[in-house]
Motif scaffolding. Sequence first.
Motif, PDB file in Angstrom:
ATOM      1  N   ASN A  36       0.842  -1.201   0.000  1.00  0.00           N
ATOM      2  CA  ASN A  36       0.000   0.000   0.000  1.00  0.00           C
ATOM      3  C   ASN A  36       0.877   1.251   0.000  1.00  0.00           C
ATOM      4  O   ASN A  36       1.214   1.782   1.053  1.00  0.00           O
ATOM      5  CB  ASN A  36      -0.906  -0.009   1.231  1.00  0.00           C
ATOM      6  CG  ASN A  36      -1.756   1.254   1.326  1.00  0.00           C
ATOM      7  OD1 ASN A  36      -1.902   1.983   0.341  1.00  0.00           O
ATOM      8  ND2 ASN A  36      -2.303   1.520   2.503  1.00  0.00           N
ATOM      9  N   PRO A  37       1.254   1.754  -1.182  1.00  0.00           N
ATOM     10  CA  PRO A  37       2.157   2.899  -1.232  1.00  0.00           C
ATOM     11  C   PRO A  37       1.523   4.194  -0.730  1.00  0.00           C
ATOM     12  O   PRO A  37       2.238   5.159  -0.445  1.00  0.00           O
ATOM     13  CB  PRO A  37       2.525   3.000  -2.718  1.00  0.00           C
ATOM     14  CG  PRO A  37       1.355   2.400  -3.428  1.00  0.00           C
ATOM     15  CD  PRO A  37       0.867   1.293  -2.529  1.00  0.00           C
ATOM     16  N   TRP A  38       0.187   4.205  -0.607  1.00  0.00           N
ATOM     17  CA  TRP A  38      -0.456   5.396  -0.050  1.00  0.00           C
ATOM     18  C   TRP A  38      -0.055   5.585   1.412  1.00  0.00           C
ATOM     19  O   TRP A  38      -0.217   6.661   1.976  1.00  0.00           O
ATOM     20  CB  TRP A  38      -1.977   5.298  -0.199  1.00  0.00           C
ATOM     21  CG  TRP A  38      -2.386   5.407  -1.637  1.00  0.00           C
ATOM     22  CD1 TRP A  38      -2.670   4.380  -2.490  1.00  0.00           C
ATOM     23  CD2 TRP A  38      -2.490   6.608  -2.407  1.00  0.00           C
ATOM     24  NE1 TRP A  38      -2.958   4.868  -3.740  1.00  0.00           N
ATOM     25  CE2 TRP A  38      -2.865   6.225  -3.719  1.00  0.00           C
ATOM     26  CE3 TRP A  38      -2.324   7.959  -2.111  1.00  0.00           C
ATOM     27  CZ2 TRP A  38      -3.058   7.155  -4.741  1.00  0.00           C
ATOM     28  CZ3 TRP A  38      -2.519   8.889  -3.133  1.00  0.00           C
ATOM     29  CH2 TRP A  38      -2.878   8.488  -4.417  1.00  0.00           C
ATOM     30  N   MET A  39       0.482   4.528   1.998  1.00  0.00           N
ATOM     31  CA  MET A  39       0.994   4.603   3.359  1.00  0.00           C
ATOM     32  C   MET A  39       2.130   5.627   3.460  1.00  0.00           C
ATOM     33  O   MET A  39       2.222   6.375   4.439  1.00  0.00           O
ATOM     34  CB  MET A  39       1.501   3.213   3.771  1.00  0.00           C
ATOM     35  CG  MET A  39       1.898   3.060   5.219  1.00  0.00           C
ATOM     36  SD  MET A  39       2.504   1.366   5.544  1.00  0.00           S
ATOM     37  CE  MET A  39       1.016   0.410   5.224  1.00  0.00           C
ATOM     38  N   GLU A  44       4.614   9.177   5.861  1.00  0.00           N
ATOM     39  CA  GLU A  44       5.971   8.781   5.498  1.00  0.00           C
ATOM     40  C   GLU A  44       6.841   8.559   6.732  1.00  0.00           C
ATOM     41  O   GLU A  44       7.519   7.536   6.860  1.00  0.00           O
ATOM     42  CB  GLU A  44       6.603   9.851   4.604  1.00  0.00           C
ATOM     43  CG  GLU A  44       8.048   9.568   4.236  1.00  0.00           C
ATOM     44  CD  GLU A  44       8.679  10.743   3.516  1.00  0.00           C
ATOM     45  OE1 GLU A  44       8.938  10.618   2.306  1.00  0.00           O
ATOM     46  OE2 GLU A  44       8.914  11.787   4.186  1.00  0.00           O
ATOM     47  N   ALA A  45       6.815   9.504   7.654  1.00  0.00           N
ATOM     48  CA  ALA A  45       7.664   9.424   8.855  1.00  0.00           C
ATOM     49  C   ALA A  45       7.319   8.191   9.685  1.00  0.00           C
ATOM     50  O   ALA A  45       8.210   7.467  10.158  1.00  0.00           O
ATOM     51  CB  ALA A  45       7.522  10.685   9.693  1.00  0.00           C
ATOM     52  N   GLY A  46       6.030   7.928   9.856  1.00  0.00           N
ATOM     53  CA  GLY A  46       5.608   6.777  10.646  1.00  0.00           C
ATOM     54  C   GLY A  46       5.993   5.466   9.990  1.00  0.00           C
ATOM     55  O   GLY A  46       6.380   4.508  10.671  1.00  0.00           O
ATOM     56  N   THR A  47       5.884   5.417   8.668  1.00  0.00           N
ATOM     57  CA  THR A  47       6.242   4.205   7.933  1.00  0.00           C
ATOM     58  C   THR A  47       7.730   3.916   8.058  1.00  0.00           C
ATOM     59  O   THR A  47       8.140   2.779   8.329  1.00  0.00           O
ATOM     60  CB  THR A  47       5.860   4.342   6.447  1.00  0.00           C
ATOM     61  OG1 THR A  47       4.453   4.590   6.345  1.00  0.00           O
ATOM     62  CG2 THR A  47       6.201   3.073   5.677  1.00  0.00           C
ATOM     63  N   ASP A 282       1.570  -4.124   6.275  1.00  0.00           N
ATOM     64  CA  ASP A 282       0.263  -3.924   6.933  1.00  0.00           C
ATOM     65  C   ASP A 282      -0.015  -4.959   8.021  1.00  0.00           C
ATOM     66  O   ASP A 282      -0.408  -4.615   9.139  1.00  0.00           O
ATOM     67  CB  ASP A 282      -0.866  -3.947   5.895  1.00  0.00           C
ATOM     68  CG  ASP A 282      -1.013  -2.624   5.172  1.00  0.00           C
ATOM     69  OD1 ASP A 282      -0.801  -1.580   5.799  1.00  0.00           O
ATOM     70  OD2 ASP A 282      -1.345  -2.638   3.982  1.00  0.00           O
ATOM     71  N   SER A 283       0.169  -6.232   7.708  1.00  0.00           N
ATOM     72  CA  SER A 283      -0.134  -7.281   8.701  1.00  0.00           C
ATOM     73  C   SER A 283       0.938  -7.348   9.774  1.00  0.00           C
ATOM     74  O   SER A 283       0.669  -7.675  10.931  1.00  0.00           O
ATOM     75  CB  SER A 283      -0.282  -8.639   8.019  1.00  0.00           C
ATOM     76  OG  SER A 283       0.857  -8.957   7.246  1.00  0.00           O
TER      77      SER A 283
END
Length: 289
Positions: A36-39, A44-47, A282-283
Amino acid sequence: MKKLMMAGVWLLFMLTQTGFQAQAAEVDVKATWLWNPWMIYEDEAGTIAFLESKNVNKVYVQIDADIPAGVYQSFIEKAGAAGMAIYALDGAPDWVAAKGFTKQDRLMSWLSAYQQKAALTQKFAGVHLDVEPYLYSGWNTNRAATVKAYQALLMKAVSSTNALNLPLEADLPFWFDEIPYKNTYGSGILAEWVIANTHSVTLMAYRDSATMITELVRNEVAYGVKYGKTVVVGVETGQTDEGEAISFYEEGEAFMNNELAAVSSHYAFSKGFGGIAVHHVDSWKTMAP
């Protein structure tokens, strides 16, 4: 003369150590899929913080043409500064359909334009394909033709990625070592052919114990040794109805980490073993401790 000899010994030692470090760096891959690139568009920082917290150093990031290139540029630059290599991820079962290669062509066209405009620190490090031809209808109705179409697709990808000066990787199910082929590409075992013709593969060894995983990947790791390639061992963290032995969802992350450590230890001295991959961001984020 003695000083020169000592200097030579020291240089040899340093070169040897560098070689060991390079090999260790390649073996010590810890990868994940970011479907999910919308993540990265929304957080961005959280990812990046999550990926850092899991010691990830390689990320397969889904390409979505609707996301501005600047989003990928920013993510790659910041993730790169945190020690992560970012690979462009795409693929679908229907890519092996009669004209399915046009979808792969669109990916390569997008990637070519992106790489040309991106700064050095913003470029993708490689291409990672997840095609899964066995989910295409032709796998059951005409397997030989579907296998050949898959091989043709990969060879086309090899040509495209060579033109981009990028390594090509592919996801494989663990059971491709049971699939024979005999066509214009020769004859043999499909898993071996894919490993021979790509830079690296990530094997979807979706089981929840080190014992089962090490056995499932044995043939592919051996192929990696034979061709001087690496096999990254992938595991599942999502909830599934395919059986209790498929995913680490039920056991939790601590148990998974122990089992993966055992897999890594088992193959520590094999040049065909390339590290571990966790499916997927995600999971993994919602996984029990």
